[in-house]
Write an enzyme that holds these catalytic residues in place. Structure first.
Site, PDB file in Angstrom:
ATOM      1  N   THR A   1      39.843  37.970  36.326  1.00 26.59           N
ATOM      2  CA  THR A   1      38.678  38.236  36.556  1.00 26.59           C
ATOM      3  C   THR A   1      37.431  37.531  35.237  1.00 26.59           C
ATOM      4  OG1 THR A   1      37.037  40.156  36.072  1.00 26.59           O
ATOM      5  CG2 THR A   1      39.152  40.260  34.846  1.00 26.59           C
ATOM      6  N   ASP A   2      36.405  37.346  35.729  1.00 22.33           N
ATOM      7  CA  ASP A   2      35.529  37.057  34.895  1.00 22.33           C
ATOM      8  C   ASP A   2      35.202  37.843  33.579  1.00 22.33           C
ATOM      9  OD1 ASP A   2      33.820  38.816  35.961  1.00 22.33           O
ATOM     10  OD2 ASP A   2      32.284  37.436  36.690  1.00 22.33           O
ATOM     11  N   GLU A   3      35.692  39.120  33.681  1.00 18.80           N
ATOM     12  CA  GLU A   3      35.382  39.967  32.543  1.00 18.80           C
ATOM     13  C   GLU A   3      36.140  39.820  31.336  1.00 18.80           C
ATOM     14  OE1 GLU A   3      34.767  44.057  33.474  1.00 18.80           O
ATOM     15  OE2 GLU A   3      34.872  43.770  35.788  1.00 18.80           O
TER      16      GLU A   3
ATOM     17  N   TYR B   1      39.928  47.521  30.436  1.00 19.18           N
ATOM     18  CA  TYR B   1      40.421  46.634  31.362  1.00 19.18           C
ATOM     19  C   TYR B   1      40.383  45.456  31.176  1.00 19.18           C
ATOM     20  CZ  TYR B   1      39.610  44.335  35.837  1.00 19.18           C
ATOM     21  OH  TYR B   1      39.670  43.424  36.958  1.00 19.18           O
TER      22      TYR B   1
ATOM     23  N   LYS C   1      43.492  42.534  31.151  1.00 20.41           N
ATOM     24  CA  LYS C   1      43.573  41.436  31.906  1.00 20.41           C
ATOM     25  C   LYS C   1      43.732  40.111  31.139  1.00 20.41           C
ATOM     26  CE  LYS C   1      43.195  41.296  36.087  1.00 20.41           C
ATOM     27  NZ  LYS C   1      44.264  41.181  37.039  1.00 20.41           N
TER      28      LYS C   1
END
Length: 342
Positions: A124-126, A149, A153
């Site tokens: 994810t870009d997060e 979260y 990741k």
């Protein structure tokens, strides 16, 4: 190929399973624990395809993975399985660490031992944290996660890098922007707003609603992941973005307009801790190297998405009442022909 898809009963995973069955001759084994966001109704009809098999199980179960990888002669792994809702990670981080970090390590280890030829980590870009008002995330942007979260990741991504650097294991990492489309669990922004609006309930918007996200239609994401599987460079990282930046509040306005409803349903609620202000993806690398570009423009994708949720009201109503879990017992209970044990 024989492809193991983990988390294939979730939103993006189920769309990817359907994509593979439509667009390839590959055999697909779907491993999913069916936690709260895993819904086998997302895959209704797939169970009749001889190239598809569902197995209920946990990526943290080494023995299960070892048996499954060998029994099914798995050539490639596409790894979606993850705890993924930021709000839930704020309330209880531990399951995010055990599933997203430890589970990924176990899956990597068993896949390497089984001789898997390609492993795609769907991230994810997060993991990059938050952007200011200018600029875009590139594959060289530093990892700076701001939620449990995102941190879990990022840790999984780094494990993939380590397995490539240390063992030469052919791992590819993709990092996508916010996905939208059919079968998204209705705790996420777009399906939550649609469902609440249709039921006349308040539409909760965090803070001032001016957080910016880049939106990517789920089928375009599936195509990017498949390209990464088949042609991605081992050890490579590919950002996948839709090029559709929008403030959350503006998106809610757009949805209400499409539904013909007034904005009085919007209710501003306290912002969540560590809420990133802006994400934006530079996808030029995957375009240059793999020839990928989004094919569904935002207006078309949103129209398709709203129409789907209007047509499939029974699907999301079951989820909001918890009755969607009945589908597993119906299709995979004792004595059923689709039973998917190892």
């Amino acid at each position: 190929m024989n492809i193991l898809v983990t988390g294939g009963a979730g939103f993006i995973g189920s769309n990817h399973v359907r994509y593979l069955l439509r667009n390839s001759d590959d055999r697909v084994v779907n491993l999913d624990l069916l936690t709260y966001a895993g819904n086998l109704e997302n895959l209704a009809g797939c169970e009749d395809d001889p190239r598809y098999r569902f197995v209920r199980g946990d990526i943290r179960d080494r023995e299960l993975l070892r048996t499954l990888l060998q029994q099914e002669a798995i050539d490639a792994v596409v790894h979606f399985a993850a705890e993924s809702h930021v709000d839930r990670s704020v309330e209880g981080p531990e399951v995010f660490i055990t599933t997203n970090v430890l589970g990924t390590e176990i899956l990597l280890e068993e896949s390497r031992a089984a001789g898997v030829r390609k492993f795609v980590m769907v991230s994810t870009d997060e993991v990059y944290g938050s952007l200011g008002s200018e600029g875009h995330f590139t594959e060289n942007s530093p990892l700076a996660p701001n939620s449990p979260y995102a941190a879990s990741k990022a840790a999984a991504d780094l494990l993939c890098r380590a397995f490539f650097k240390t063992f030469g294991f052919p791992v590819v990492v993709t990092r996508c922007s916010n996905n939208y489309g059919p079968y998204q669990f209705p705790e996420k922004l777009i399906p939550l707003m649609i469902a609440n609006a249709l039921e006349g309930k308040p539409l909760p918007v965090y803070g001032d609603g001016l957080q910016v996200r880049d939106w990517l239609f789920v089928e375009d994401h599936c195509r990017a992941v498949d390209l990464a599987l088949r042609h991605g460079r081992p050890g490579g990282v590919y950002n996948v973005g839709g090029g559709n930046e929008m403030r959350n509040l503006d998106l809610v306005h757009l949805l209400l307009d499409k539904l013909g409803l007034g904005r009085e349903l919007i209710t501003f609620v306290a912002d969540r801790p560590g809420h990133d202000r802006r994400y934006a993806i530079d996808a030029s690398h995957i375009t240059a190297e793999l020839g990928w570009a989004p094919s569904v423009d935002f207006a078309t994708g949103m129209a398709r998405t709203v129409d789907w949720y209007l047509a499939e009201r029974a699907w999301w109503e079951k989820i909001r009442t918890g009755r969607y879990v009945e589908y597993y017992d119906l299709m995979y209970g004792p004595g059923r022909r689709h039973a998917g044990g190892v």
